[in-house]
Design a protein around this motif. Structure first.
Motif, PDB file in Angstrom:
ATOM      1  N   ILE A 155       0.856  -1.190   0.000  1.00 58.30           N
ATOM      2  CA  ILE A 155       0.000   0.000   0.000  1.00 58.30           C
ATOM      3  C   ILE A 155       0.888   1.235   0.000  1.00 58.30           C
ATOM      4  CG2 ILE A 155      -1.769   1.282   1.264  1.00 58.30           C
ATOM      5  CD1 ILE A 155      -2.526  -1.462   2.564  1.00 58.30           C
ATOM      6  N   VAL A 156       0.618   2.159  -0.910  1.00 59.92           N
ATOM      7  CA  VAL A 156       1.354   3.417  -0.998  1.00 59.92           C
ATOM      8  C   VAL A 156       0.384   4.560  -0.756  1.00 59.92           C
ATOM      9  CG1 VAL A 156       2.707   4.955  -2.465  1.00 59.92           C
ATOM     10  CG2 VAL A 156       3.005   2.475  -2.650  1.00 59.92           C
ATOM     11  N   CYS A 157       0.666   5.357   0.248  1.00 57.86           N
ATOM     12  CA  CYS A 157      -0.130   6.556   0.541  1.00 57.86           C
ATOM     13  C   CYS A 157       0.683   7.780   0.155  1.00 57.86           C
ATOM     14  CB  CYS A 157      -0.490   6.612   2.017  1.00 57.86           C
ATOM     15  SG  CYS A 157      -1.359   8.142   2.493  1.00 57.86           S
ATOM     16  N   LEU A 158       0.124   8.609  -0.729  1.00 53.48           N
ATOM     17  CA  LEU A 158       0.787   9.830  -1.176  1.00 53.48           C
ATOM     18  C   LEU A 158       0.241  11.009  -0.373  1.00 53.48           C
ATOM     19  CD1 LEU A 158       0.535   9.238  -5.049  1.00 53.48           C
ATOM     20  CD2 LEU A 158       2.368   8.518  -3.494  1.00 53.48           C
ATOM     21  N   THR A 159       1.104  11.635   0.427  1.00 54.54           N
ATOM     22  CA  THR A 159       0.699  12.814   1.195  1.00 54.54           C
ATOM     23  C   THR A 159       1.397  14.085   0.725  1.00 54.54           C
ATOM     24  OG1 THR A 159       2.403  12.597   2.907  1.00 54.54           O
ATOM     25  CG2 THR A 159       0.376  11.348   3.234  1.00 54.54           C
ATOM     26  N   GLY A 160       2.510  13.937  -0.009  1.00 55.04           N
ATOM     27  CA  GLY A 160       3.236  15.105  -0.500  1.00 55.04           C
ATOM     28  C   GLY A 160       2.571  15.660  -1.749  1.00 55.04           C
ATOM     29  N   VAL A 161       2.536  16.978  -1.866  1.00 57.24           N
ATOM     30  CA  VAL A 161       1.914  17.640  -3.015  1.00 57.24           C
ATOM     31  C   VAL A 161       3.013  18.089  -3.972  1.00 57.24           C
ATOM     32  CG1 VAL A 161       0.427  19.514  -3.801  1.00 57.24           C
ATOM     33  CG2 VAL A 161      -0.030  18.397  -1.607  1.00 57.24           C
ATOM     34  N   SER A 162       2.981  17.567  -5.186  1.00 59.94           N
ATOM     35  CA  SER A 162       4.002  17.912  -6.178  1.00 59.94           C
ATOM     36  C   SER A 162       3.766  19.312  -6.724  1.00 59.94           C
ATOM     37  CB  SER A 162       3.987  16.898  -7.326  1.00 59.94           C
ATOM     38  OG  SER A 162       4.198  15.590  -6.848  1.00 59.94           O
ATOM     39  N   SER A 163       4.851  19.984  -7.093  1.00 64.80           N
ATOM     40  CA  SER A 163       4.750  21.347  -7.618  1.00 64.80           C
ATOM     41  C   SER A 163       4.349  21.369  -9.080  1.00 64.80           C
ATOM     42  CB  SER A 163       6.090  22.071  -7.437  1.00 64.80           C
ATOM     43  OG  SER A 163       7.128  21.371  -8.100  1.00 64.80           O
ATOM     44  N   GLY A 164       4.536  20.269  -9.789  1.00 66.14           N
ATOM     45  CA  GLY A 164       4.185  20.231 -11.210  1.00 66.14           C
ATOM     46  C   GLY A 164       5.276  20.854 -12.067  1.00 66.14           C
ATOM     47  N   GLY A 165       5.146  20.673 -13.383  1.00 63.13           N
ATOM     48  CA  GLY A 165       6.104  21.264 -14.306  1.00 63.13           C
ATOM     49  C   GLY A 165       7.372  20.465 -14.496  1.00 63.13           C
ATOM     50  N   HIS A 166       7.450  19.288 -13.857  1.00 64.39           N
ATOM     51  CA  HIS A 166       8.650  18.467 -13.967  1.00 64.39           C
ATOM     52  C   HIS A 166       8.323  17.215 -14.776  1.00 64.39           C
ATOM     53  CE1 HIS A 166      10.530  20.989 -10.914  1.00 64.39           C
ATOM     54  NE2 HIS A 166       9.441  20.832 -10.185  1.00 64.39           N
ATOM     55  N   GLN A 167       9.133  16.905 -15.745  1.00 64.83           N
ATOM     56  CA  GLN A 167       8.935  15.719 -16.557  1.00 64.83           C
ATOM     57  C   GLN A 167      10.047  14.720 -16.296  1.00 64.83           C
ATOM     58  OE1 GLN A 167       8.492  16.723 -20.681  1.00 64.83           O
ATOM     59  NE2 GLN A 167       6.658  17.964 -20.357  1.00 64.83           N
ATOM     60  N   ILE A 168       9.669  13.467 -16.064  1.00 64.07           N
ATOM     61  CA  ILE A 168      10.636  12.400 -15.849  1.00 64.07           C
ATOM     62  C   ILE A 168      10.222  11.207 -16.703  1.00 64.07           C
ATOM     63  CG2 ILE A 168      11.217  13.113 -13.500  1.00 64.07           C
ATOM     64  CD1 ILE A 168       9.394  10.884 -12.492  1.00 64.07           C
ATOM     65  N   PRO A 169      11.182  10.436 -17.197  1.00 68.20           N
ATOM     66  CA  PRO A 169      10.830   9.257 -17.994  1.00 68.20           C
ATOM     67  C   PRO A 169      10.288   8.151 -17.101  1.00 68.20           C
ATOM     68  CG  PRO A 169      13.205   9.412 -17.714  1.00 68.20           C
ATOM     69  CD  PRO A 169      12.636  10.666 -17.122  1.00 68.20           C
ATOM     70  N   VAL A 170       9.142   7.608 -17.460  1.00 70.03           N
ATOM     71  CA  VAL A 170       8.508   6.547 -16.691  1.00 70.03           C
ATOM     72  C   VAL A 170       7.994   5.487 -17.656  1.00 70.03           C
ATOM     73  CG1 VAL A 170       6.606   5.932 -15.145  1.00 70.03           C
ATOM     74  CG2 VAL A 170       7.797   8.100 -14.836  1.00 70.03           C
ATOM     75  N   ASP A 171       8.290   4.236 -17.363  1.00 69.15           N
ATOM     76  CA  ASP A 171       7.724   3.131 -18.131  1.00 69.15           C
ATOM     77  C   ASP A 171       6.338   2.854 -17.546  1.00 69.15           C
ATOM     78  OD1 ASP A 171       7.009   0.778 -19.381  1.00 69.15           O
ATOM     79  OD2 ASP A 171       9.019  -0.081 -19.292  1.00 69.15           O
ATOM     80  N   ALA A 172       5.351   3.594 -18.041  1.00 65.23           N
ATOM     81  CA  ALA A 172       4.009   3.512 -17.474  1.00 65.23           C
ATOM     82  C   ALA A 172       3.422   2.112 -17.616  1.00 65.23           C
ATOM     83  CB  ALA A 172       3.103   4.544 -18.133  1.00 65.23           C
ATOM     84  N   GLY A 173       3.712   1.454 -18.722  1.00 72.35           N
ATOM     85  CA  GLY A 173       3.177   0.115 -18.921  1.00 72.35           C
ATOM     86  C   GLY A 173       3.697  -0.871 -17.900  1.00 72.35           C
ATOM     87  N   ALA A 174       5.004  -0.841 -17.654  1.00 72.07           N
ATOM     88  CA  ALA A 174       5.593  -1.754 -16.670  1.00 72.07           C
ATOM     89  C   ALA A 174       5.083  -1.451 -15.265  1.00 72.07           C
ATOM     90  CB  ALA A 174       7.116  -1.661 -16.716  1.00 72.07           C
ATOM     91  N   LEU A 175       4.944  -0.152 -14.946  1.00 74.37           N
ATOM     92  CA  LEU A 175       4.448   0.220 -13.627  1.00 74.37           C
ATOM     93  C   LEU A 175       3.009  -0.261 -13.446  1.00 74.37           C
ATOM     94  CD1 LEU A 175       4.878   1.711 -10.960  1.00 74.37           C
ATOM     95  CD2 LEU A 175       4.142   3.818 -12.108  1.00 74.37           C
ATOM     96  N   ASN A 176       2.175  -0.041 -14.452  1.00 71.79           N
ATOM     97  CA  ASN A 176       0.795  -0.493 -14.385  1.00 71.79           C
ATOM     98  C   ASN A 176       0.734  -2.011 -14.221  1.00 71.79           C
ATOM     99  OD1 ASN A 176      -2.241  -0.156 -15.009  1.00 71.79           O
ATOM    100  ND2 ASN A 176      -1.573  -1.653 -16.525  1.00 71.79           N
ATOM    101  N   ARG A 177       1.560  -2.729 -14.964  1.00 70.75           N
ATOM    102  CA  ARG A 177       1.576  -4.192 -14.887  1.00 70.75           C
ATOM    103  C   ARG A 177       1.911  -4.654 -13.465  1.00 70.75           C
ATOM    104  NH1 ARG A 177       2.185  -8.591 -18.261  1.00 70.75           N
ATOM    105  NH2 ARG A 177       3.405 -10.346 -17.408  1.00 70.75           N
ATOM    106  N   ALA A 178       2.931  -4.028 -12.871  1.00 67.59           N
ATOM    107  CA  ALA A 178       3.336  -4.416 -11.526  1.00 67.59           C
ATOM    108  C   ALA A 178       2.243  -4.131 -10.504  1.00 67.59           C
ATOM    109  CB  ALA A 178       4.620  -3.696 -11.139  1.00 67.59           C
ATOM    110  N   LEU A 179       1.623  -2.956 -10.590  1.00 70.62           N
ATOM    111  CA  LEU A 179       0.581  -2.586  -9.636  1.00 70.62           C
ATOM    112  C   LEU A 179      -0.608  -3.535  -9.717  1.00 70.62           C
ATOM    113  CD1 LEU A 179       0.561   1.311 -10.034  1.00 70.62           C
ATOM    114  CD2 LEU A 179       1.480   0.007  -8.114  1.00 70.62           C
ATOM    115  N   VAL A 180      -0.972  -3.894 -10.938  1.00 64.63           N
ATOM    116  CA  VAL A 180      -2.127  -4.771 -11.124  1.00 64.63           C
ATOM    117  C   VAL A 180      -1.816  -6.199 -10.694  1.00 64.63           C
ATOM    118  CG1 VAL A 180      -3.679  -5.805 -12.837  1.00 64.63           C
ATOM    119  CG2 VAL A 180      -3.139  -3.367 -12.953  1.00 64.63           C
ATOM    120  N   LEU A 181      -0.713  -6.747 -11.168  1.00 66.82           N
ATOM    121  CA  LEU A 181      -0.408  -8.147 -10.900  1.00 66.82           C
ATOM    122  C   LEU A 181      -0.056  -8.401  -9.438  1.00 66.82           C
ATOM    123  CD1 LEU A 181       1.619  -9.210 -14.082  1.00 66.82           C
ATOM    124  CD2 LEU A 181      -0.815  -9.526 -13.582  1.00 66.82           C
TER     125      LEU A 181
END
Length: 350
Positions: free
Chosen positions: A259-285
């Motif tokens: 379980i991951v609880c996000l309490t920090g508020v991001s400032s936005g405007g920052h771009q980072i490379p993310v393998d969204a497909g792999a992350l989604n696969r891990a979260l679901v499986l």
């Protein structure tokens, strides 16, 4: 009386008004003498004109949502003279939405809530303030100035309550928690983790200053390495930095059924490379849960008060790294010192 006010939408408009009007009885039956207010990033963002809203009909907003005061009078008899209290920040919207009607104004659906020192209600950075007694939370008298930590503690009390609800979904019980960020929210989240008997780990960039020792003295483990180098897959994560790389790192690092609880508020405007497909696969499986949490309702404020009452006073005192008299307010709201954890502005001497 004195009050710290800003003109919302105007950059660097913070000033100390010496002749601010006494609080209107329509603000609440309970009259409170201010002891102190805590300073946080929200205050600095309002001063920078990122947001903030004055009460209806006014152009100035009294700052301060992390409060501590002593009761002067309560005609309802719920509290007595001298009681140590903090004021709940958010109030329900007038409609109200279904959540606000049920007392869960922290989950307001239509955004018409108001917040002391932030949105539509004057804050607590003034010599005296009023509030309805049901929106005042009584603190253990022995906490003294440490009671100013209740607002951030209420935020993590809510986060832990929600985590506890997700934990109930299966027989497996988590054994450890990773807290990212060793600011006041992170350290208080770690405190509540130790009070639950968990193996607590705190991750922060600081390698010196008070944070490593504060973590150690909780009986927790301190890390100053990237998330993927901590050496284990955490069962639970409380993300308290809002830093985008850390947010995605903990989502990737959490263990199965984690379980991951996000309490920090991001400032936005920052771009980072993310393998969204792999992350989604891990979260679901792996049946992981990721959710956000902000603000708190009365239940969480009371839970926070109980957590502070049970905490070691000497440890809590070390979270307050600077105490600034209200006359020197500019020192409190300027750029934080490298070792700052919690800065407070004092209205009365102790």
């Amino acid at each position: 009386m004195r009050a710290l006010t800003v003109t919302p939408g105007t950059t660097d408009s913070l000033r100390l008004d010496q002749d601010f009007p006494e609080p209107d009885p329509r603000e609440g039956a309970l009259l409170v003498e201010a002891v102190a207010v805590g300073v946080c990033g929200t205050d600095r963002e309002i001063i920078a004109a990122d947001y903030g809203e004055a009460p209806p009909g006014g152009d100035r907003l009294v700052l301060g949502h992390e409060s501590l005061g002593r009761v002067v009078e309560d005609p309802t008899g719920r509290l007595k003279w001298g009681d140590l209290v903090a004021g709940i920040v958010r109030h329900p919207d007038p409609v109200p939405c279904p959540n606000c009607a049920a007392g869960q104004w922290d989950m307001c659906r239509n955004g018409q809530y108001t917040e002391h020192g932030i949105k539509g209600l004057d804050g607590f950075a003034r010599d005296r303030w009023r509030i309805e007694p049901e929106h005042a939370v009584k603190l253990d008298q022995s906490l003294g100035l440490l009671g100013v930590l209740l607002e951030p503690t209420s935020v993590v009390a809510k986060a832990w309550e929600l985590i506890d609800r997700f934990v109930e979904r299966d027989p497996w019980q988590p054994e450890n928690v990773l807290v990212t960020g060793a600011g006041p929210i992170g350290l208080l989240a770690a405190l509540l983790g130790t009070q639950r008997g968990l193996d607590v780990h705190v991750l922060d960039l600081a390698t010196d200053g008070p944070k490593p020792q504060l973590t150690h003295d909780l009986g927790a483990t301190y890390h100053s390495v990237p998330v993927h180098e901590i050496g284990f897959a955490p069962d639970l994560v409380l993300e308290c930095t809002g830093a985008a790389p850390v947010v995605f790192s903990v989502m990737d690092a959490v263990g199965p059924c984690g379980i991951v609880c996000l309490t920090g508020v991001s400032s936005g405007g920052h771009q980072i490379p993310v393998d969204a497909g792999a992350l989604n696969r891990a979260l679901v499986l792996e049946n992981n849960v990721v959710f956000g949490s902000v603000n708190a309702n009365a239940r969480h404020w009371k839970a926070g008060a109980d957590a502070l009452a049970s905490a070691d006073r000497k440890w809590l005192a070390r979270l307050i790294t600077r105490r600034v008299p209200v006359a020197e307010f500019a020192q409190a709201y300027g750029p934080p010192d490298a070792d700052d954890i919690k800065v407070v502005v004092e209205f009365t001497d102790h």
